[in-house]
Design an enzyme around this catalytic site. Sequence first.
Site, PDB file in Angstrom:
ATOM      1  N   LYS A   1     -14.011   4.315  -7.039  1.00 48.07           N
ATOM      2  CA  LYS A   1     -12.709   4.950  -7.302  1.00 48.07           C
ATOM      3  C   LYS A   1     -11.722   3.963  -7.918  1.00 48.07           C
ATOM      4  O   LYS A   1     -10.553   4.264  -8.114  1.00 48.07           O
ATOM      5  CB  LYS A   1     -12.126   5.515  -6.003  1.00 48.07           C
ATOM      6  CG  LYS A   1     -12.931   6.696  -5.450  1.00 48.07           C
ATOM      7  CD  LYS A   1     -12.282   7.219  -4.195  1.00 48.07           C
ATOM      8  CE  LYS A   1     -13.177   8.128  -3.393  1.00 48.07           C
ATOM      9  NZ  LYS A   1     -13.387   9.450  -3.964  1.00 48.07           N
TER      10      LYS A   1
ATOM     11  N   GLN B   1      -7.979   6.185  -1.786  1.00 51.66           N
ATOM     12  CA  GLN B   1      -7.161   6.710  -2.882  1.00 51.66           C
ATOM     13  C   GLN B   1      -6.021   5.787  -3.287  1.00 51.66           C
ATOM     14  O   GLN B   1      -5.265   6.104  -4.205  1.00 51.66           O
ATOM     15  CB  GLN B   1      -6.580   8.087  -2.498  1.00 51.66           C
ATOM     16  CG  GLN B   1      -7.626   9.181  -2.359  1.00 51.66           C
ATOM     17  CD  GLN B   1      -8.364   9.474  -3.667  1.00 51.66           C
ATOM     18  OE1 GLN B   1      -7.903   9.161  -4.754  1.00 51.66           O
ATOM     19  NE2 GLN B   1      -9.529  10.089  -3.559  1.00 51.66           N
TER      20      GLN B   1
ATOM     21  N   HIS C   1      -9.705  12.926   4.881  1.00 49.77           N
ATOM     22  CA  HIS C   1     -10.985  13.250   4.239  1.00 49.77           C
ATOM     23  C   HIS C   1     -12.029  13.307   5.355  1.00 49.77           C
ATOM     24  O   HIS C   1     -11.899  12.615   6.367  1.00 49.77           O
ATOM     25  CB  HIS C   1     -11.298  12.114   3.265  1.00 49.77           C
ATOM     26  CG  HIS C   1     -12.500  12.329   2.399  1.00 49.77           C
ATOM     27  ND1 HIS C   1     -13.780  12.145   2.854  1.00 49.77           N
ATOM     28  CD2 HIS C   1     -12.622  12.679   1.104  1.00 49.77           C
ATOM     29  CE1 HIS C   1     -14.637  12.375   1.872  1.00 49.77           C
ATOM     30  NE2 HIS C   1     -13.956  12.706   0.787  1.00 49.77           N
TER      31      HIS C   1
ATOM     32  N   ASP D   1      -7.514   4.037   5.577  1.00 50.32           N
ATOM     33  CA  ASP D   1      -8.466   4.515   4.580  1.00 50.32           C
ATOM     34  C   ASP D   1      -7.779   4.394   3.216  1.00 50.32           C
ATOM     35  O   ASP D   1      -6.921   5.209   2.866  1.00 50.32           O
ATOM     36  CB  ASP D   1      -8.841   5.970   4.910  1.00 50.32           C
ATOM     37  CG  ASP D   1      -9.675   6.617   3.813  1.00 50.32           C
ATOM     38  OD1 ASP D   1      -9.877   5.988   2.745  1.00 50.32           O
ATOM     39  OD2 ASP D   1     -10.113   7.767   4.021  1.00 50.32           O
TER      40      ASP D   1
ATOM     41  N   CYS E   1     -13.464  17.945   0.425  1.00 41.29           N
ATOM     42  CA  CYS E   1     -13.937  17.246   1.645  1.00 41.29           C
ATOM     43  C   CYS E   1     -12.802  17.068   2.644  1.00 41.29           C
ATOM     44  O   CYS E   1     -12.687  16.015   3.285  1.00 41.29           O
ATOM     45  CB  CYS E   1     -14.556  15.891   1.310  1.00 41.29           C
ATOM     46  SG  CYS E   1     -16.049  16.029   0.382  1.00 41.29           S
TER      47      CYS E   1
END
Length: 407
Positions: free
Chosen positions: A227, A204, A124, A201, A365
Site C-alpha cells: 500500500k 492506510q 478492517h 494499524d 473488509c
Amino acid sequence: MNINEIRRKFPVLDQQVYGKPLVYLDNAATTQKPLCVIERERDYYLHENCNIHRGVHYLSQKATEAYEHARQTVADFVHAKEAREIIFTRGTTESLNLLATSFEHLLLSTSNSQLKVLVTSMEHHSNLVPWQQMVQRHHGQLLVVPMDDKGVLDLNRYEELLKEGPKVVSIAHISNVLGTINPVKEMVKMAHQYNIPVVIDGAQSIAHHPIDVQDLDCDFFVFSGHKMYAPMGIGGLYGKADWLEKLPPYQFGGEMVDTVSFEKTTFNVLPYKFEAGTPNVGAALGLETAIQFLQSLDRKEVEAHEILLLQKTIQQLSEIDGIHFIGEAEQRSGLVSFVIDGIHPYDLGTIIDKMGVAVRTGHHCAEPVMTRFNLPGTVRASFAMYNTMEEVDVFVKAVQRAATMLR
Ligand SMILES: Cc1ncc(COP(=O)(O)O)c(C=O)c1O
C-alpha cells in the site's frame, strides 16, 4: 509537483482498459509500483539472490547486508529508535496475527483476569478478527469504541472502556472505508494513563503521512508494503524493544532459535526471534527502494495534492442527486466512500469499470462499518500521488452517466 514526471515512473498506469485510458482509483487496496521498485526486486533475483543469515559465502553475506540495510531504512522511515524494533512480516494482517497470538500467550501466563481487547467500530477485519478470535478462545471480551454518523470516534466512551481493563488497545490510524484520521497520539496517551499498550494499524497512513513512532509513543505500529508503492508480500511491525523482548515468538523454525535440543529450545535475539524461516528478501529490498522513492519527493506537497484531489471529488460528486457520503470527519485522508439512492454499489462499480475507471465496491473488509451505517456496501475511490485532476473529471462523469443509466 510534476505529476507527468511521476506518472512516467509507473508504467502500469499507461494502458487502456476496454479501449479507455485506465483511471486507477483503488489505491487504498494497493498502490501501483514505480519502476525503481520493480527493478530493485528484479536486480536482486538477477544478481544477488541467496538465503540470508546462513552462509559464509559472498552472495549470502551480500544479501544479508542488503536485507539488514533495508531494516535500518524502515526503522529510520518510521523514526524507530533501533533497527531491532522492526520485524519484517508479510504485511499488516500477518503483523496483527503475530501480535494477537503473542499477546495471548503472554497474557495467559501472566494474568488471571478476564482477557479483554479494545478496538474501534471502524476496524478492517484484519484488526478485528485476530483479536476477536483470541478473546473468544478464553471467554474474554472485545470492547468496541463507537463512532458518530460522520465517522468520528467517541472519545468519552473510549475513556470509559479503558477503565474496563482491556489488556491491549488496537486502533486504525486511518479508516479504509471512511477516510477518518483518528487522533491516535491522544488515544495512545489516554491508554498509557491506564498502562495499556497500544497497537496502531498504519495500513492506510504510512504511504500518505510521515510516521514518527516515538512522537506517537505507540507500543506497536503495523503496515503493508504494497500500500506504499512497494511489492506485495512484505510489510512490517514496529514494536518498542521492551515489549518485543517480553512477547513470546509467534512462529517457530529456522533462524528464530539460538540453541535446539530435543529437550529444550532457546530463542534468538530481536528481531530474529520473530522472523522464523526464509524471509521475502527481494520484497524487503523493494520496500527499501519504495521508501527511498517516497523520501525523494516533497511529502508535504504529495499530501496536499492528494487532499486537493479529494476536495475536488467531493465537491463534484455532491451535485449528483441522491448521493450520500459515508465518512465526513473533518480530519480526512485521500479517499471517498459513497452510495447513491436506489443504486447498488456493485452495479455502479461494474459500469464505470467499462469506462476505464477502477474503484472498489463492497464492504471493504469492514462489515461492522456497513452494519453501523445500514448499508450493503459503498463505492470507494482512493487517491495516490500519481492521480490527476483530469482523472477526477473522468471519474465523476462516469459516475454521473452510470447513475443515469441505472435509475
Ligand atoms: C486499515 C487496514 N488494515 C489492515 C489491512 C490489511 O492489509 P493487508 O491485506 O495488506 O495485510 C488493510 C487493507 O486494506 C487496511 O486498509
